[in-house]
Design an enzyme around this catalytic site. Structure first.
Site, PDB file in Angstrom:
ATOM      1  N   LYS A 118       0.820  -1.219   0.000  1.00  0.00           N
ATOM      2  CA  LYS A 118       0.000   0.000   0.000  1.00  0.00           C
ATOM      3  C   LYS A 118       0.855   1.271   0.000  1.00  0.00           C
ATOM      4  CE  LYS A 118      -3.847  -2.359   2.144  1.00  0.00           C
ATOM      5  NZ  LYS A 118      -4.865  -2.451   3.175  1.00  0.00           N
ATOM      6  N   ASP A 163      -9.878   1.957   2.895  1.00  0.00           N
ATOM      7  CA  ASP A 163      -9.876   1.162   4.133  1.00  0.00           C
ATOM      8  C   ASP A 163     -10.425   1.972   5.310  1.00  0.00           C
ATOM      9  OD1 ASP A 163      -8.734  -1.197   3.147  1.00  0.00           O
ATOM     10  OD2 ASP A 163      -6.688  -0.476   3.458  1.00  0.00           O
TER      11      ASP A 163
HETATM   12  N1  LIG Z   1     -10.825  -6.373   6.861  1.00  0.00           N
HETATM   13  C1  LIG Z   1     -10.147  -5.650   6.010  1.00  0.00           C
HETATM   14  O1  LIG Z   1     -10.684  -5.145   5.027  1.00  0.00           O
HETATM   15  C2  LIG Z   1      -8.666  -5.417   6.219  1.00  0.00           C
HETATM   16  C3  LIG Z   1      -8.061  -4.326   5.583  1.00  0.00           C
HETATM   17  C4  LIG Z   1      -6.704  -4.110   5.802  1.00  0.00           C
HETATM   18  C5  LIG Z   1      -5.972  -4.980   6.630  1.00  0.00           C
HETATM   19  N2  LIG Z   1      -6.604  -6.040   7.231  1.00  0.00           N
HETATM   20  C6  LIG Z   1      -5.830  -6.954   8.132  1.00  0.00           C
HETATM   21  O2  LIG Z   1      -5.190  -6.152   9.118  1.00  0.00           O
HETATM   22  C7  LIG Z   1      -4.068  -6.849   9.634  1.00  0.00           C
HETATM   23  C8  LIG Z   1      -2.890  -5.887   9.795  1.00  0.00           C
HETATM   24  O3  LIG Z   1      -2.493  -5.373   8.547  1.00  0.00           O
HETATM   25  P1  LIG Z   1      -1.422  -4.182   8.479  1.00  0.00           P
HETATM   26  O4  LIG Z   1      -1.127  -3.972   7.045  1.00  0.00           O
HETATM   27  O5  LIG Z   1      -1.883  -3.015   9.278  1.00  0.00           O
HETATM   28  O6  LIG Z   1      -0.166  -4.873   9.191  1.00  0.00           O
HETATM   29  P2  LIG Z   1       1.240  -4.299   9.465  1.00  0.00           P
HETATM   30  O7  LIG Z   1       1.418  -2.983   8.807  1.00  0.00           O
HETATM   31  O8  LIG Z   1       2.191  -5.388   9.153  1.00  0.00           O
HETATM   32  O9  LIG Z   1       1.237  -4.036  11.082  1.00  0.00           O
HETATM   33  C9  LIG Z   1       1.351  -5.046  11.965  1.00  0.00           C
HETATM   34  C10 LIG Z   1       1.239  -4.481  13.443  1.00  0.00           C
HETATM   35  O10 LIG Z   1       0.877  -5.597  14.227  1.00  0.00           O
HETATM   36  C11 LIG Z   1       1.782  -5.734  15.324  1.00  0.00           C
HETATM   37  N3  LIG Z   1       1.911  -7.168  15.571  1.00  0.00           N
HETATM   38  C12 LIG Z   1       2.174  -8.145  14.670  1.00  0.00           C
HETATM   39  N4  LIG Z   1       2.144  -9.349  15.270  1.00  0.00           N
HETATM   40  C13 LIG Z   1       1.853  -9.124  16.584  1.00  0.00           C
HETATM   41  C14 LIG Z   1       1.685  -9.965  17.723  1.00  0.00           C
HETATM   42  N5  LIG Z   1       1.812 -11.303  17.631  1.00  0.00           N
HETATM   43  N6  LIG Z   1       1.377  -9.390  18.907  1.00  0.00           N
HETATM   44  C15 LIG Z   1       1.244  -8.061  19.004  1.00  0.00           C
HETATM   45  N7  LIG Z   1       1.389  -7.200  17.974  1.00  0.00           N
HETATM   46  C16 LIG Z   1       1.708  -7.736  16.780  1.00  0.00           C
HETATM   47  C17 LIG Z   1       3.073  -5.066  14.894  1.00  0.00           C
HETATM   48  O11 LIG Z   1       3.761  -4.646  16.046  1.00  0.00           O
HETATM   49  P3  LIG Z   1       5.358  -4.294  16.032  1.00  0.00           P
HETATM   50  O12 LIG Z   1       5.465  -2.869  15.557  1.00  0.00           O
HETATM   51  O13 LIG Z   1       5.776  -4.449  17.464  1.00  0.00           O
HETATM   52  O14 LIG Z   1       6.023  -5.266  15.128  1.00  0.00           O
HETATM   53  C18 LIG Z   1       2.526  -3.921  14.024  1.00  0.00           C
HETATM   54  O15 LIG Z   1       2.198  -2.813  14.812  1.00  0.00           O
HETATM   55  C19 LIG Z   1      -3.815  -8.022   8.684  1.00  0.00           C
HETATM   56  O16 LIG Z   1      -4.278  -9.190   9.335  1.00  0.00           O
HETATM   57  C20 LIG Z   1      -4.687  -7.693   7.481  1.00  0.00           C
HETATM   58  O17 LIG Z   1      -5.127  -8.864   6.828  1.00  0.00           O
HETATM   59  C21 LIG Z   1      -7.929  -6.260   7.048  1.00  0.00           C
END
Ligand SMILES: NC(=O)c1ccc[n+]([C@@H]2O[C@H](COP(=O)([O-])OP(=O)(O)OC[C@H]3O[C@@H](n4cnc5c(N)ncnc54)[C@H](OP(=O)(O)O)[C@@H]3O)[C@@H](O)[C@H]2O)c1
Length: 263
Positions: free
Chosen positions: A63, A99
């Site tokens: 993104k 989003d």
């Molecule tokens: N429903 C929808 O339409 C939709 C839309 C967009 C995204 N999503 C979902 O949203 C989720 C996140 O996406 P993103 O792009 O925002 O991810 P991202 O940019 O990779 O961010 C991940 C975040 O999660 C934290 N994290 C990862 N594993 C963790 C754990 N085991 N315990 C605690 N914190 C943890 C990380 O912390 P650190 O900084 O400490 O590493 C970071 O802050 C995904 O599952 C995605 O599929 C859904």
């Protein structure tokens, strides 16, 4: 026939083709929406034109690359710094982020005064920006410090696990990937239980799964929902952009939901 696709990696799990193709078919639009697994985000623009696309959605992890690839950014995407929807216009790529509004639409029936966002990645940024725009009180809680920098610069309330003290929030949102392909909670269980004990709502942006976060929230009597409606509404808003706002949102939503349920 115009062509659309979703870029990401991995992308084979994406339900966006089901939603968009269902709406194209129902409206009688001669368009097709497919998936494209991209290995290098820097080649997004080149691929877009090579595939002769009219529009695209972008999912994890591209993104931010999509944002950079656009010639023009519209709406809240400029504040988020990430784009999930691109449309081609006179050879130029116009970028949007649906989003953020998709999430807000998904919780429109919730009555809450403040929210805690767990995680500090791209989705957290999108939700924080729309909450800020709508004057909704919120704070961000992340496992580690580093990713909080961008939120701190904007003056948003944010804490790492280490610095967090429990307080009341009506709504707790999980935007981390904890629980996506494992059984972990996004926060230490004792802290999450205390937060849930005084909260009303829990939302996990992960969809099609009863994550440990949602299971715990339900066990403690909260109103809990997964990310399916967010997925649906970000898709509805993207479809409106792809089709130049010619169709009724309620109809798009109805046809896309039937696409989502078709598997
Ligand atoms: N429903 C929808 O339409 C939709 C839309 C967009 C995204 N999503 C979902 O949203 C989720 C996140 O996406 P993103 O792009 O925002 O991810 P991202 O940019 O990779 O961010 C991940 C975040 O999660 C934290 N994290 C990862 N594993 C963790 C754990 N085991 N315990 C605690 N914190 C943890 C990380 O912390 P650190 O900084 O400490 O590493 C970071 O802050 C995904 O599952 C995605 O599929 C859904």
């Amino acid at each position: 026939m115009t062509l659309f696709c979703i870029f990401g990696n991995p992308v084979s799990h994406s339900k966006s083709p089901l939603m968009h193709n269902s709406a194209f078919k129902a409206f009688g639009i001669k368009s097709c929406y497919t998936r494209y697994s991209l290995n290098d985000g820097n080649r997004l623009k080149e691929k877009f034109f090579e595939l002769k696309l009219k529009g695209a959605n972008i999912t994890v992890p591209y993104k931010e690359e999509a944002y950079k690839a656009c010639d023009e950014i519209r709406g809240i995407a400029s504040k988020i710094g990430a784009v999930n929807t691109i449309v081609e216009n006179n050879g130029k790529l116009i970028g949007y982020n649906t989003d953020a509004s998709g999430f807000l639409e998904s919780i429109k029936n919730f009555e809450f005064k403040n929210a805690l966002i767990l995680g500090a990645g791209g989705t957290a940024k999108a939700i924080a920006e729309i909450f800020n725009e709508k004057n909704i009180e919120f704070a961000i809680l992340n496992r580690s410090e580093k990713r909080l920098d961008t939120f701190k610069k904007k003056g948003y309330k944010c804490y790492s696990w280490e610095k967090f003290e429990i307080k009341h929030f009506d709504l707790i949102i999980n935007t981390t990937s904890a629980g996506l392909d494992n059984n972990s909670l996004p926060l230490k269980e004792d802290i999450l239980v205390k937060l849930f004990e005084s909260a009303k709502y829990a939302v996990d942006v992960i969809y099609a799964k009863n994550t440990p976060f949602l299971a715990l929230a339900k066990k403690l009597g909260l109103t809990a929902k997964d990310g399916e409606d967010m997925l649906l509404y970000q898709g509805v808003l993207a479809f409106e952009i792809f089709t130049d706002f010619k169709y009724d949102k309620k109809d798009i939503s109805k046809y896309m939901r039937s696409g989502l349920k078709s598997l």
